[in-house]
Design a protein around this motif. Structure first.
Motif, PDB file in Angstrom:
ATOM      1  N   MET A   1      -0.211 -20.781   0.202  1.00  0.00           N
ATOM      2  CA  MET A   1      -0.514 -19.328   0.188  1.00  0.00           C
ATOM      3  C   MET A   1      -0.972 -18.872   1.579  1.00  0.00           C
ATOM      4  SD  MET A   1      -3.295 -17.253  -2.091  1.00  0.00           S
ATOM      5  CE  MET A   1      -2.781 -17.598  -3.750  1.00  0.00           C
ATOM      6  N   SER A   2      -0.455 -17.753   2.024  1.00  0.00           N
ATOM      7  CA  SER A   2      -0.791 -17.291   3.373  1.00  0.00           C
ATOM      8  C   SER A   2      -2.243 -16.826   3.433  1.00  0.00           C
ATOM      9  CB  SER A   2       0.134 -16.135   3.754  1.00  0.00           C
ATOM     10  OG  SER A   2      -0.086 -15.053   2.875  1.00  0.00           O
ATOM     11  N   ASN A   3      -2.764 -16.782   4.628  1.00  0.00           N
ATOM     12  CA  ASN A   3      -4.104 -16.234   4.854  1.00  0.00           C
ATOM     13  C   ASN A   3      -4.174 -14.828   4.276  1.00  0.00           C
ATOM     14  OD1 ASN A   3      -6.353 -14.982   5.879  1.00  0.00           O
ATOM     15  ND2 ASN A   3      -6.161 -15.907   7.925  1.00  0.00           N
ATOM     16  N   ILE A   4      -5.181 -14.595   3.459  1.00  0.00           N
ATOM     17  CA  ILE A   4      -5.237 -13.323   2.744  1.00  0.00           C
ATOM     18  C   ILE A   4      -5.333 -12.124   3.682  1.00  0.00           C
ATOM     19  CG2 ILE A   4      -7.731 -13.352   2.378  1.00  0.00           C
ATOM     20  CD1 ILE A   4      -7.172 -12.247  -0.461  1.00  0.00           C
ATOM     21  N   LYS A   5      -5.931 -12.308   4.858  1.00  0.00           N
ATOM     22  CA  LYS A   5      -6.061 -11.190   5.815  1.00  0.00           C
ATOM     23  C   LYS A   5      -4.712 -10.751   6.382  1.00  0.00           C
ATOM     24  CE  LYS A   5     -10.739 -12.417   7.305  1.00  0.00           C
ATOM     25  NZ  LYS A   5     -11.619 -12.709   8.458  1.00  0.00           N
ATOM     26  N   GLN A   6      -3.756 -11.701   6.375  1.00  0.00           N
ATOM     27  CA  GLN A   6      -2.422 -11.382   6.889  1.00  0.00           C
ATOM     28  C   GLN A   6      -1.597 -10.550   5.901  1.00  0.00           C
ATOM     29  OE1 GLN A   6      -1.343 -12.512   9.920  1.00  0.00           O
ATOM     30  NE2 GLN A   6      -3.266 -13.581  10.325  1.00  0.00           N
ATOM     31  N   ARG A   7      -2.027 -10.515   4.672  1.00  0.00           N
ATOM     32  CA  ARG A   7      -1.219  -9.826   3.664  1.00  0.00           C
ATOM     33  C   ARG A   7      -1.160  -8.318   3.932  1.00  0.00           C
ATOM     34  NH1 ARG A   7      -3.379 -12.712  -1.881  1.00  0.00           N
ATOM     35  NH2 ARG A   7      -2.726 -14.831  -1.342  1.00  0.00           N
ATOM     36  N   ILE A   9      -1.127  -4.190   3.320  1.00  0.00           N
ATOM     37  CA  ILE A   9      -1.712  -3.133   2.497  1.00  0.00           C
ATOM     38  C   ILE A   9      -0.557  -2.480   1.736  1.00  0.00           C
ATOM     39  CG2 ILE A   9      -2.973  -0.945   2.509  1.00  0.00           C
ATOM     40  CD1 ILE A   9      -4.120  -1.754   5.251  1.00  0.00           C
ATOM     41  N   GLY A  10      -0.712  -2.294   0.442  1.00  0.00           N
ATOM     42  CA  GLY A  10       0.324  -1.623  -0.354  1.00  0.00           C
ATOM     43  C   GLY A  10       0.008  -0.140  -0.491  1.00  0.00           C
ATOM     44  N   VAL A  11       0.925   0.699  -0.056  1.00  0.00           N
ATOM     45  CA  VAL A  11       0.737   2.149  -0.120  1.00  0.00           C
ATOM     46  C   VAL A  11       1.830   2.711  -1.020  1.00  0.00           C
ATOM     47  CG1 VAL A  11       0.570   4.286   1.220  1.00  0.00           C
ATOM     48  CG2 VAL A  11      -0.073   2.096   2.274  1.00  0.00           C
ATOM     49  N   PHE A  12       1.486   3.584  -1.944  1.00  0.00           N
ATOM     50  CA  PHE A  12       2.561   4.107  -2.798  1.00  0.00           C
ATOM     51  C   PHE A  12       2.379   5.570  -3.154  1.00  0.00           C
ATOM     52  CE2 PHE A  12       0.455   3.871  -7.025  1.00  0.00           C
ATOM     53  CZ  PHE A  12      -0.634   3.069  -6.718  1.00  0.00           C
ATOM     54  N   ASP A  13       3.525   6.157  -3.459  1.00  0.00           N
ATOM     55  CA  ASP A  13       3.591   7.597  -3.734  1.00  0.00           C
ATOM     56  C   ASP A  13       4.784   7.839  -4.661  1.00  0.00           C
ATOM     57  OD1 ASP A  13       3.274  10.398  -3.546  1.00  0.00           O
ATOM     58  OD2 ASP A  13       4.606  10.523  -1.822  1.00  0.00           O
ATOM     59  N   SER A  14       4.822   8.997  -5.264  1.00  0.00           N
ATOM     60  CA  SER A  14       5.964   9.353  -6.092  1.00  0.00           C
ATOM     61  C   SER A  14       7.220   9.572  -5.248  1.00  0.00           C
ATOM     62  CB  SER A  14       5.665  10.620  -6.883  1.00  0.00           C
ATOM     63  OG  SER A  14       5.246  11.648  -6.012  1.00  0.00           O
ATOM     64  N   GLY A  15       7.057   9.796  -3.957  1.00  0.00           N
ATOM     65  CA  GLY A  15       8.239  10.065  -3.140  1.00  0.00           C
ATOM     66  C   GLY A  15       7.990   9.758  -1.683  1.00  0.00           C
ATOM     67  N   VAL A  16       8.289  10.731  -0.861  1.00  0.00           N
ATOM     68  CA  VAL A  16       8.284  10.527   0.582  1.00  0.00           C
ATOM     69  C   VAL A  16       6.966  10.981   1.222  1.00  0.00           C
ATOM     70  CG1 VAL A  16       9.230  12.787   1.205  1.00  0.00           C
ATOM     71  CG2 VAL A  16       9.919  10.782   2.496  1.00  0.00           C
ATOM     72  N   LEU A  29      -5.527   1.691  11.693  1.00  0.00           N
ATOM     73  CA  LEU A  29      -5.565   0.227  11.515  1.00  0.00           C
ATOM     74  C   LEU A  29      -4.285  -0.386  12.097  1.00  0.00           C
ATOM     75  CD1 LEU A  29      -6.878   0.186   7.816  1.00  0.00           C
ATOM     76  CD2 LEU A  29      -8.154  -0.600   9.822  1.00  0.00           C
ATOM     77  N   PRO A  30      -4.161  -0.354  13.418  1.00  0.00           N
ATOM     78  CA  PRO A  30      -2.876  -0.745  14.036  1.00  0.00           C
ATOM     79  C   PRO A  30      -2.525  -2.225  13.919  1.00  0.00           C
ATOM     80  CG  PRO A  30      -4.530  -0.269  15.721  1.00  0.00           C
ATOM     81  CD  PRO A  30      -5.141   0.128  14.408  1.00  0.00           C
ATOM     82  N   MET A  31      -3.464  -3.047  13.422  1.00  0.00           N
ATOM     83  CA  MET A  31      -3.160  -4.480  13.267  1.00  0.00           C
ATOM     84  C   MET A  31      -2.667  -4.819  11.860  1.00  0.00           C
ATOM     85  SD  MET A  31      -4.177  -5.976  16.132  1.00  0.00           S
ATOM     86  CE  MET A  31      -5.547  -6.224  17.270  1.00  0.00           C
ATOM     87  N   GLU A  32      -2.638  -3.877  10.955  1.00  0.00           N
ATOM     88  CA  GLU A  32      -2.329  -4.191   9.559  1.00  0.00           C
ATOM     89  C   GLU A  32      -0.832  -4.125   9.262  1.00  0.00           C
ATOM     90  OE1 GLU A  32      -4.476  -5.329   7.483  1.00  0.00           O
ATOM     91  OE2 GLU A  32      -6.296  -4.915   8.634  1.00  0.00           O
ATOM     92  N   ASN A  33      -0.378  -5.087   8.465  1.00  0.00           N
ATOM     93  CA  ASN A  33       0.962  -5.003   7.884  1.00  0.00           C
ATOM     94  C   ASN A  33       0.908  -4.013   6.714  1.00  0.00           C
ATOM     95  OD1 ASN A  33       1.925  -7.150   9.573  1.00  0.00           O
ATOM     96  ND2 ASN A  33       0.884  -8.598   8.203  1.00  0.00           N
ATOM     97  N   ILE A  34       1.972  -3.263   6.537  1.00  0.00           N
ATOM     98  CA  ILE A  34       1.998  -2.252   5.483  1.00  0.00           C
ATOM     99  C   ILE A  34       3.295  -2.345   4.707  1.00  0.00           C
ATOM    100  CG2 ILE A  34       2.003   0.233   4.973  1.00  0.00           C
ATOM    101  CD1 ILE A  34       0.294   0.654   7.481  1.00  0.00           C
ATOM    102  N   ILE A  35       3.183  -2.248   3.389  1.00  0.00           N
ATOM    103  CA  ILE A  35       4.371  -2.149   2.544  1.00  0.00           C
ATOM    104  C   ILE A  35       4.248  -0.857   1.742  1.00  0.00           C
ATOM    105  CG2 ILE A  35       3.232  -3.742   0.942  1.00  0.00           C
ATOM    106  CD1 ILE A  35       5.941  -4.598  -0.046  1.00  0.00           C
ATOM    107  N   LEU A  65       2.031  -5.810  -6.421  1.00  0.00           N
ATOM    108  CA  LEU A  65       1.265  -7.042  -6.653  1.00  0.00           C
ATOM    109  C   LEU A  65       2.171  -8.268  -6.490  1.00  0.00           C
ATOM    110  CD1 LEU A  65      -0.997  -6.019  -9.701  1.00  0.00           C
ATOM    111  CD2 LEU A  65      -1.624  -6.134  -7.273  1.00  0.00           C
ATOM    112  N   GLN A  66       3.411  -8.165  -6.940  1.00  0.00           N
ATOM    113  CA  GLN A  66       4.364  -9.265  -6.735  1.00  0.00           C
ATOM    114  C   GLN A  66       4.604  -9.517  -5.246  1.00  0.00           C
ATOM    115  OE1 GLN A  66       7.844  -8.122  -8.982  1.00  0.00           O
ATOM    116  NE2 GLN A  66       6.658  -8.109 -10.881  1.00  0.00           N
ATOM    117  N   ASN A  67       4.424  -8.476  -4.446  1.00  0.00           N
ATOM    118  CA  ASN A  67       4.592  -8.616  -2.996  1.00  0.00           C
ATOM    119  C   ASN A  67       3.287  -9.004  -2.302  1.00  0.00           C
ATOM    120  OD1 ASN A  67       7.410  -7.780  -1.721  1.00  0.00           O
ATOM    121  ND2 ASN A  67       7.140  -6.689  -3.659  1.00  0.00           N
ATOM    122  N   GLU A  68       2.301  -9.456  -3.074  1.00  0.00           N
ATOM    123  CA  GLU A  68       1.071 -10.040  -2.541  1.00  0.00           C
ATOM    124  C   GLU A  68       0.333  -9.147  -1.566  1.00  0.00           C
ATOM    125  OE1 GLU A  68       1.801 -14.134  -1.227  1.00  0.00           O
ATOM    126  OE2 GLU A  68       1.203 -14.593  -3.294  1.00  0.00           O
TER     127      GLU A  68
END
Lengths: 269, 269
Positions: A1-7, A9-16, A29-35, A65-68
């Motif tokens: 399992m990868s380092n949890i800090k590397q995971r 942030i999941g952001v979601f919306d109904s659209g764009v 937060l320019p160091m964060e990965n975002i999905i 959540l499946q995308n950790e």
């Protein structure tokens, strides 16, 4: 399992529209990965029932959540208003930020006279979620809400400085300005694009942009949970949508304020 | 198996707008049973991709075929434009009517100078379906189309005679009026509610209301196939939707022009 800090942030919306939140997160937060997930096949949520919004939201959270992901940001006011509790129940101990909580807190820090106006979609207004979030923190605050269903299509049409948009905003703001609010919460992810026009139509009001306040709240929550990604010079941004309609990239990049390299389509439900 | 003439006509739309077609069918064919499906959980289709619209449409047609309809009416311009062939392939020998074919034929019967204007959603305009339907019947006709994405939300807001709607219509009609069209096709089920305003903004143009022309085409097709229901003093009207949002009944009854007794919710997909 990868380092949890590397995971991511999941952001979601109904659209764009939630891309305005991604933009604010990239800057804060320019160091964060975002999905990001935008449910473009079923947008808009603001005119749908509570039961349908809860079902659709659970499918999106499952996907993230499946995308950790290590944290969730509810970038959609309608989802936050209607299904915020459901998201928190699914997320367990993971930090969950949402635009309504962050917007309510920012409004209370901003107002001087305790009179706060909210503009949002019909479903958000009918949920009364902003008033609840504000009153739970300051019971004597006065909240007045106005549903503005035409502002989203006007933004998507690109009429950001059009006479029609000005007249529409003027009509919607009239009851709020008749009250003596000093702070106006932009309770929908599309509205920040109308800030210049709204400043002209509501001079003297402080505008609360929940994309910026949510990014700040996310930074604080990640720091408190020791989840900040401290060393990530080339962060990864992934954009998932349930449909890629005409002009999606054009509109999306207007919200994001930069180009979107990787857009993938996934089916939910 | 019941007598085939007794079976209902299946009418479907992405949402509530197709009720203008149901209204026209009730008036033109008062002996017919009607079953309506509106995909209110996923409305609007006009901003989605072709692949997504085809998938959603196939689910609706499956539902109506399971309900033993004797004919299908595609009340949604976007579905007719993008997935009309798919519906006909699924329907086999059953009569299939659609608002675009009926609107194109009515426009050709109406125009004197052969210059026809179309107003519709972005997806309908981009599909070029009206131009194809008109040119396949009369190659020398001139067709000019204009996407009007704001008119649907304006109708749903109920601003049928509002200054904002007037300015918006004026802006959209400008390029059409600069051309010398004599006939304007209302290429979206919501637009008939704007007829009074459009008559004022486009005086001298003949307006083609595809709900009325589609009902007429349905009457002819059922007669030709010997499927008319001749004796049915108390016809059955059933309304199915995929979501029952706030104000659904209010908005629906505005389109239908009468009360909706039986509304049921079903999940597709």
């Amino acid at each position: 399992m990868s380092n949890i800090k590397q995971r991511p942030i999941g952001v979601f919306d109904s659209g764009v529209g939630g891309l305005t939140n991604v933009r604010a997160l990239m800057e804060r937060l320019p160091m964060e990965n975002i999905i990001y997930f935008g449910d473009t096949a079923r947008v808009p949520y603001g005119v749908k029932s509570r039961a349908t919004i809860e079902t659709f939201t659970a499918q999106i959270v499952d996907f993230l959540l499946q995308n950790e992901v290590k944290a969730l940001v509810i970038a959609c006011n309608t989802i936050a208003a209607v299904a915020g509790q459901k998201v928190r129940a699914m997320a367990g101990n993971m930090p969950v930020l949402d635009v309504i909580t962050a917007g309510a807190e920012a409004a209370l820090q901003t107002t001087r006279n305790g009179h706060i106006g909210i503009i949002a979609t019909s479903t958000t207004v009918n949920s009364n979620a902003y008033a609840r979030a504000i009153h739970s923190r300051r019971p004597d605050a006065r909240v007045q809400s106005q549903a503005c269903p035409l502002l989203v299509p006007l933004v998507e049409e690109g009429w950001l400085d059009h006479e029609v948009t000005r007249l529409t905003a003027r009509e919607y703001l009239k009851p709020l300005l008749a009250d003596d609010i000093d702070t106006l919460v932009l309770g929908c992810t599309h509205y920040p694009l109308l800030k210049p026009l709204l400043r002209q139509e509501a001079p003297g009001l402080a505008l609360v942009d929940s994309a910026i306040t949510t990014a700040e709240a996310a930074a604080q929550a990640l720091a408190a949970a020791d989840l900040l990604n401290a060393a990530n010079p080339a962060p990864d941004y992934r954009f998932y949508v349930s449909d890629i309609p005409l002009r999606f990239r054009t509109i999306g990049e207007r919200f994001l304020g930069r180009s979107m390299e990787q857009i993938e389509m996934v089916s939910l439900g």
